[in-house]
Design a protein around this motif. Structure first.
Motif, PDB file in Angstrom:
ATOM      1  N   LEU A 192     -24.599  -8.751  20.718  1.00  8.82           N
ATOM      2  CA  LEU A 192     -25.110  -7.564  21.389  1.00  8.82           C
ATOM      3  C   LEU A 192     -25.373  -7.834  22.872  1.00  8.82           C
ATOM      4  CD1 LEU A 192     -27.573  -6.145  18.697  1.00  8.82           C
ATOM      5  CD2 LEU A 192     -25.422  -5.118  19.456  1.00  8.82           C
ATOM      6  N   GLN A 193     -25.889  -9.011  23.177  1.00  6.44           N
ATOM      7  CA  GLN A 193     -26.134  -9.366  24.574  1.00  6.44           C
ATOM      8  C   GLN A 193     -24.830  -9.421  25.358  1.00  6.44           C
ATOM      9  OE1 GLN A 193     -28.307 -12.987  23.775  1.00  6.44           O
ATOM     10  NE2 GLN A 193     -30.294 -12.025  24.201  1.00  6.44           N
ATOM     11  N   LYS A 196     -23.562  -5.830  25.953  1.00  4.42           N
ATOM     12  CA  LYS A 196     -24.350  -5.167  26.996  1.00  4.42           C
ATOM     13  C   LYS A 196     -24.007  -5.697  28.378  1.00  4.42           C
ATOM     14  CE  LYS A 196     -29.122  -4.029  28.266  1.00  4.42           C
ATOM     15  NZ  LYS A 196     -30.554  -4.204  27.930  1.00  4.42           N
ATOM     16  N   SER A 197     -23.706  -6.996  28.456  1.00 10.69           N
ATOM     17  CA  SER A 197     -23.428  -7.617  29.753  1.00 10.69           C
ATOM     18  C   SER A 197     -22.097  -7.173  30.339  1.00 10.69           C
ATOM     19  CB  SER A 197     -23.453  -9.143  29.631  1.00 10.69           C
ATOM     20  OG  SER A 197     -22.328  -9.616  28.887  1.00 10.69           O
ATOM     21  N   PHE A 200     -22.318  -1.795  29.674  1.00 12.35           N
ATOM     22  CA  PHE A 200     -23.563  -1.142  29.279  1.00 12.35           C
ATOM     23  C   PHE A 200     -23.282   0.220  28.656  1.00 12.35           C
ATOM     24  CE2 PHE A 200     -27.300   1.528  30.173  1.00 12.35           C
ATOM     25  CZ  PHE A 200     -28.267   0.770  29.525  1.00 12.35           C
ATOM     26  N   PHE A 203     -22.280  -0.333  25.076  1.00 10.77           N
ATOM     27  CA  PHE A 203     -23.476  -0.757  24.345  1.00 10.77           C
ATOM     28  C   PHE A 203     -24.361   0.433  24.021  1.00 10.77           C
ATOM     29  CE2 PHE A 203     -27.975  -2.111  24.512  1.00 10.77           C
ATOM     30  CZ  PHE A 203     -27.993  -3.039  23.490  1.00 10.77           C
ATOM     31  N   GLN A 204     -24.543   1.317  24.978  1.00 10.13           N
ATOM     32  CA  GLN A 204     -25.431   2.458  24.783  1.00 10.13           C
ATOM     33  C   GLN A 204     -24.827   3.539  23.899  1.00 10.13           C
ATOM     34  OE1 GLN A 204     -28.541   1.375  25.541  1.00 10.13           O
ATOM     35  NE2 GLN A 204     -28.969   3.330  26.546  1.00 10.13           N
ATOM     36  N   LEU A 231     -34.170  -7.072  24.062  1.00 10.41           N
ATOM     37  CA  LEU A 231     -32.891  -6.377  23.933  1.00 10.41           C
ATOM     38  C   LEU A 231     -32.998  -5.134  23.075  1.00 10.41           C
ATOM     39  CD1 LEU A 231     -29.775  -6.402  24.442  1.00 10.41           C
ATOM     40  CD2 LEU A 231     -29.579  -7.636  22.269  1.00 10.41           C
ATOM     41  N   LYS A 235     -33.008   0.020  22.042  1.00 16.25           N
ATOM     42  CA  LYS A 235     -31.788   0.240  21.261  1.00 16.25           C
ATOM     43  C   LYS A 235     -32.204   0.491  19.821  1.00 16.25           C
ATOM     44  CE  LYS A 235     -27.329   0.467  20.718  1.00 16.25           C
ATOM     45  NZ  LYS A 235     -26.571   1.598  21.291  1.00 16.25           N
TER      46      LYS A 235
END
Length: 411
Positions: A192-193, A196-197, A200, A203-204, A231, A235
């Motif tokens: 997940l990190q 997101k990196s 974004f 991820f969202q 994190l 979420k």
């Protein structure tokens, strides 16, 4: 009879089945039986556009509550079989014959679907060649195989991700361990990190967390841990569900007083800590049918309250056999991708479900709220008695919590 609850503030409310309304005070409602329309033989599913593909029976986790663990009746267990590449074309041809709406949504499911990443890639390639912009893709995953290569492919192909995560490290590692007994939390969070990196937006908007709660009394502490996780705090899961009842091992009748007290304690925690947004989502999902119920009086014949024949999706397993959905036991297949849908089997199942509804739902106080679906076909009469008791008891618990939340200005 209509059912009435009394809140902590000593106010009473009654739920009226006839109109789906909640009224103040104690009101008697005569339970006039609902009259159902004559069931019309089914020869087509007119709303189909979602096809869930069980691409493999293989899985690298052994979750405590998994319905494919071998403990559930008439349901497959973890295995070594996967859908072969040669079945891609027959599956696509089946979807072409039966899809009624666009966009077509193809959802990859397992086992762990990403164990067959190469199959997914080839399926997506062929499906795009067939439908171009009229097809969308989803992947259900436990999140442990989301390598940078896989993630980059998911983002490139705009694949919606449904990822199972039951909590922070303490809960996730206890409930969702690998086959060798190791926890899965670190792998999922690192994935997940990474997502997101690098994106974004993906991820969202494309990563959806699915949570299963084994013991609902733990929700306040799970919500606190989630809130304090850097994190996860923003979420939130799109779905929070409890463990499916396992009638093969025996299901007890719900103690309504005990369940009510459990949910009241969770509600007290939410009132004290409104910043724990996970509890807000928990109650939104728990009370969904109360929030969404249509308010109108039934004064004519009504349709049978079940998904068939208005279902939007079908399930195709790794052998190419077709079912109503992945939740219905494997013994209730309705055809296969090469020979098509067996409408005789569909109608036999619809008749059997209609008989259950006619005998049990016409006078039931929660008939407009109940979650009855084709998976009850696997239950004996005695088990149906337990199912119906538990549905009524839990709807009364939900009614109480709904009214408590309204009085506390939490909805």
């Amino acid at each position: 009879m209509a059912f009435t609850i009394r809140t902590n503030s000593d106010n009473s409310y009654t739920y009226l089945r006839y109109s789906n309304e909640i009224v103040e005070g104690e009101v008697n409602e005569e339970m006039v039986p609902f009259l159902f329309k004559k069931r019309i033989p089914i020869s087509s599913f007119l709303n189909l556009n979602v096809f869930t593909l069980g691409v493999t029976t293989k899985c690298n986790l052994r979750c405590l509550y998994c319905c494919y663990s071998g403990s559930y009746r008439n349901t497959r267990t973890h295995g070594l079989h996967s859908m072969p590449n040669k079945d891609i074309k027959p599956v696509i041809e089946f979807i072409k014959r039966h899809a009624k709406n666009t966009p077509i949504i193809i959802s990859f499911y397992g086992g762990e679907s990403l164990l067959e990443f190469n199959l997914l890639k080839e399926f997506v390639r062929q499906a795009k060649d067939e439908w171009h912009n009229d097809v969308r893709f989803e992947v259900s995953t436990n999140g442990t195989l989301l390598s940078p290569r896989v993630v980059d492919w998911l983002i490139t192909n705009d694949v919606t991700l449904f990822l199972s995560l039951d909590g922070t490290e303490r809960v996730q590692n206890r409930q969702r361990a690998t086959a060798s007994g190791l926890g899965s939390f670190k792998q999922v969070i690192e994935a997940l990190q990474y997502i997101k990196s690098i994106s974004f937006d993906y991820f969202q908007n494309k990563v959806n967390i699915m949570m299963t709660v084994v013991d609902v009394s733990e929700m306040p502490i799970i919500a606190k841990e989630w809130y304090n996780h850097e994190l996860l705090t923003n979420k939130l899961p799109i779905r929070i569900s409890t463990v499916a009842s396992n009638y093969a091992e025996g299901v007890q009748k719900v103690n309504m007083v005990k369940e009510t007290n459990t949910y009241l304690r969770i509600l007290d925690a939410y009132e004290q800590h409104p910043e724990y947004s996970l509890l807000r989502v928990f109650f939104e999902r728990f009370l969904a049918e109360w929030f969404d119920r249509p308010i109108y009086c039934i004064d004519s014949l009504i349709d049978f309250p079940t998904c068939v024949p208005n279902n939007q999706k079908l399930y195709i397993d790794s052998n190419g056999e077709v079912g109503i959905c992945e939740k219905v036991p494997d013994k209730y297949r309705i055809g296969d991708v090469r020979n098509g849908i067996d409408w005789k089997s569909v109608n036999q199942q619809a008749d059997a479900l209609s008989d259950i509804i006619l005998s049990r739902c016409a006078r039931c106080s929660i008939a407009r709220l109940c979650s009855i679906c084709p998976n009850v076909l696997d239950l004996s009469e005695e088990e149906l008695d337990v199912f119906c008791h538990n549905e009524r008891a839990m709807q009364q618990v939900k009614f109480r919590i709904f009214c408590e939340m309204a009085e506390r200005s939490l909805i």
